[in-house]
Design a protein around this motif. Structure first.
Motif, PDB file in Angstrom:
ATOM      1  N   VAL A   1     -22.105  48.952 131.024  1.00 10.57           N
ATOM      2  CA  VAL A   1     -22.825  50.221 130.127  1.00 10.57           C
ATOM      3  C   VAL A   1     -24.227  49.136 130.121  1.00 10.57           C
ATOM      4  CG1 VAL A   1     -23.117  48.785 127.652  1.00 10.57           C
ATOM      5  CG2 VAL A   1     -21.028  49.195 128.825  1.00 10.57           C
TER       6      VAL A   1
ATOM      7  N   LYS B   1     -19.331  48.738 120.156  1.00  6.83           N
ATOM      8  CA  LYS B   1     -18.847  47.581 120.667  1.00  6.83           C
ATOM      9  C   LYS B   1     -17.194  47.862 121.391  1.00  6.83           C
ATOM     10  CE  LYS B   1     -17.503  42.569 120.223  1.00  6.83           C
ATOM     11  NZ  LYS B   1     -17.260  41.678 119.459  1.00  6.83           N
TER      12      LYS B   1
ATOM     13  N   ALA C   1     -17.426  50.747 124.827  1.00 11.58           N
ATOM     14  CA  ALA C   1     -17.648  49.761 125.412  1.00 11.58           C
ATOM     15  C   ALA C   1     -16.684  48.793 126.659  1.00 11.58           C
ATOM     16  CB  ALA C   1     -18.661  48.686 125.429  1.00 11.58           C
ATOM     17  N   HIS C   2     -15.596  48.455 125.803  1.00 15.22           N
ATOM     18  CA  HIS C   2     -14.972  47.594 125.954  1.00 15.22           C
ATOM     19  C   HIS C   2     -13.668  48.863 126.469  1.00 15.22           C
ATOM     20  CE1 HIS C   2     -15.547  44.046 123.198  1.00 15.22           C
ATOM     21  NE2 HIS C   2     -16.391  44.008 124.327  1.00 15.22           N
TER      22      HIS C   2
ATOM     23  N   MET D   1     -21.279  54.205 129.733  1.00 15.05           N
ATOM     24  CA  MET D   1     -22.096  53.642 127.932  1.00 15.05           C
ATOM     25  C   MET D   1     -24.256  53.805 128.752  1.00 15.05           C
ATOM     26  SD  MET D   1     -20.205  52.085 125.220  1.00 15.05           S
ATOM     27  CE  MET D   1     -21.515  52.462 123.792  1.00 15.05           C
TER      28      MET D   1
ATOM     29  N   ILE E   1     -23.747  43.048 124.956  1.00 11.83           N
ATOM     30  CA  ILE E   1     -22.128  43.982 125.046  1.00 11.83           C
ATOM     31  C   ILE E   1     -23.012  45.008 126.425  1.00 11.83           C
ATOM     32  CG2 ILE E   1     -21.596  46.073 124.941  1.00 11.83           C
ATOM     33  CD1 ILE E   1     -20.891  43.636 123.015  1.00 11.83           C
ATOM     34  N   ALA E   2     -23.976  44.840 126.799  1.00 10.87           N
ATOM     35  CA  ALA E   2     -24.319  45.629 127.903  1.00 10.87           C
ATOM     36  C   ALA E   2     -24.112  45.136 129.003  1.00 10.87           C
ATOM     37  CB  ALA E   2     -26.181  45.782 127.865  1.00 10.87           C
ATOM     38  N   ASP E   3     -24.213  45.764 130.681  1.00 14.42           N
ATOM     39  CA  ASP E   3     -23.814  44.943 131.767  1.00 14.42           C
ATOM     40  C   ASP E   3     -25.159  44.572 132.444  1.00 14.42           C
ATOM     41  OD1 ASP E   3     -20.735  45.117 131.904  1.00 14.42           O
ATOM     42  OD2 ASP E   3     -21.248  46.825 131.815  1.00 14.42           O
TER      43      ASP E   3
END
Length: 272
Positions: free
Chosen positions: A51, A203, A206-207, A212, A225-227
């Motif tokens: 993400v 969200k 993302a999980h 994304m 949330i972002a990596d």
């Protein structure tokens, strides 16, 4: 920034774990319009299931960056690869296949005003992907259920709130089970109280592990949330870092000025 950004809602129990994922690689990707250079040969690797939040000021090239991935914009130079396969200059069925693998959620929803929520999802399934009507309707209802809107299936876009319309748009983008989903400032057209319901669906996505790429001005989403966070300005990628490092220890002076401006808009010593 919205308080209670990820409050529990009807959409927050969505299960997107069936979705696949793919890598994206930009190799010296450049875009110009005549003499105006929008992207200056950027390099970026996005891993399957990652993400990535794309941040930057208006006019920085961030929306163009993601629109190149599924050829809503065409490259001027360089290459973009999906799972290691070049995508430049695809046409016909090859381009349709690429776009079926890459979902796109627009800032302004782009729903058809004369179609119901369900029909907005079934249209491409039937006309582009060749689904029969019964299967397409079942798929649309399942997706609306996942984003918490099954009871709105027969509503027209004008009967839905902005947040509901954007959730329908997300369901539509997921209809062909893409391996990548792109978001172009998906909350910027929403009233503040509607932002949380859309971000909650994002969200959940993302999980799920789907790849994304999110152009956003929602700093809390990027932080939580972002990596990785990518900062772009003037058509150049200036900084790429995990959120904790990006927000706590930005390396580039331009990044520091940007964060000061967006995180502390009322306390700028040197506004640009």
């Amino acid at each position: 920034m919205v308080s209670g950004l990820f409050s529990r809602s009807a959409a927050s129990s969505a299960d997107f774990s069936h979705l696949q994922r793919a890598s994206i690689e930009f190799r010296k990707a450049a875009k110009s319009y005549g003499d105006h250079q929008v992207l200056n040969g950027v390099d970026l690797q996005i891993d399957p299931g990652e993400v990535v939040a794309i941040l930057g000021p208006s006019g920085s090239g961030k929306s163009t960056l993601i629109r190149l991935i599924n050829q809503l914009e065409s490259l001027s130079d360089g290459e973009i690869l999906i799972d290691g396969k070049p995508t430049r200059q695809l046409t016909g069925s090859a381009l349709r296949q690429l776009r079926s693998r890459v979902g796109f959620v627009f800032q302004q929803f782009n729903l058809y005003a004369h179609l119901t929520a369900q029909e907005n999802i079934t249209l491409a399934l039937e006309r582009v992907h060749g689904w029969d009507k019964r299967a397409a309707r079942a798929r649309a209802l399942a997706l609306l259920r996942q984003v918490g809107l099954e009871e709105k299936a027969q509503q027209m876009p004008a009967q839905l709130s902005g947040g509901q319309q954007q959730r329908v748009a997300i369901a539509r983008a997921l209809a062909s089970s893409p391996q990548i989903i792109l978001f172009d400032e998906p909350t910027s057209a929403l009233d503040p109280e509607m932002i949380g319901e859309v971000l909650q669906v994002m969200k959940d996505l993302a999980h799920s592990g789907i790849t994304m790429v999110v152009v956003t001005h929602e700093m809390q989403f990027a932080r939580e949330i972002a990596d990785r966070v990518v900062f772009i300005d003037g058509g150049d990628i200036l900084e790429v870092a995990p959120p904790a490092e990006f927000f706590a220890r930005p390396q580039h002076a331009r990044t520091r000025r940007f964060l000061q401006k967006v995180l502390n808009p009322l306390h700028q010593e040197n506004p640009e």
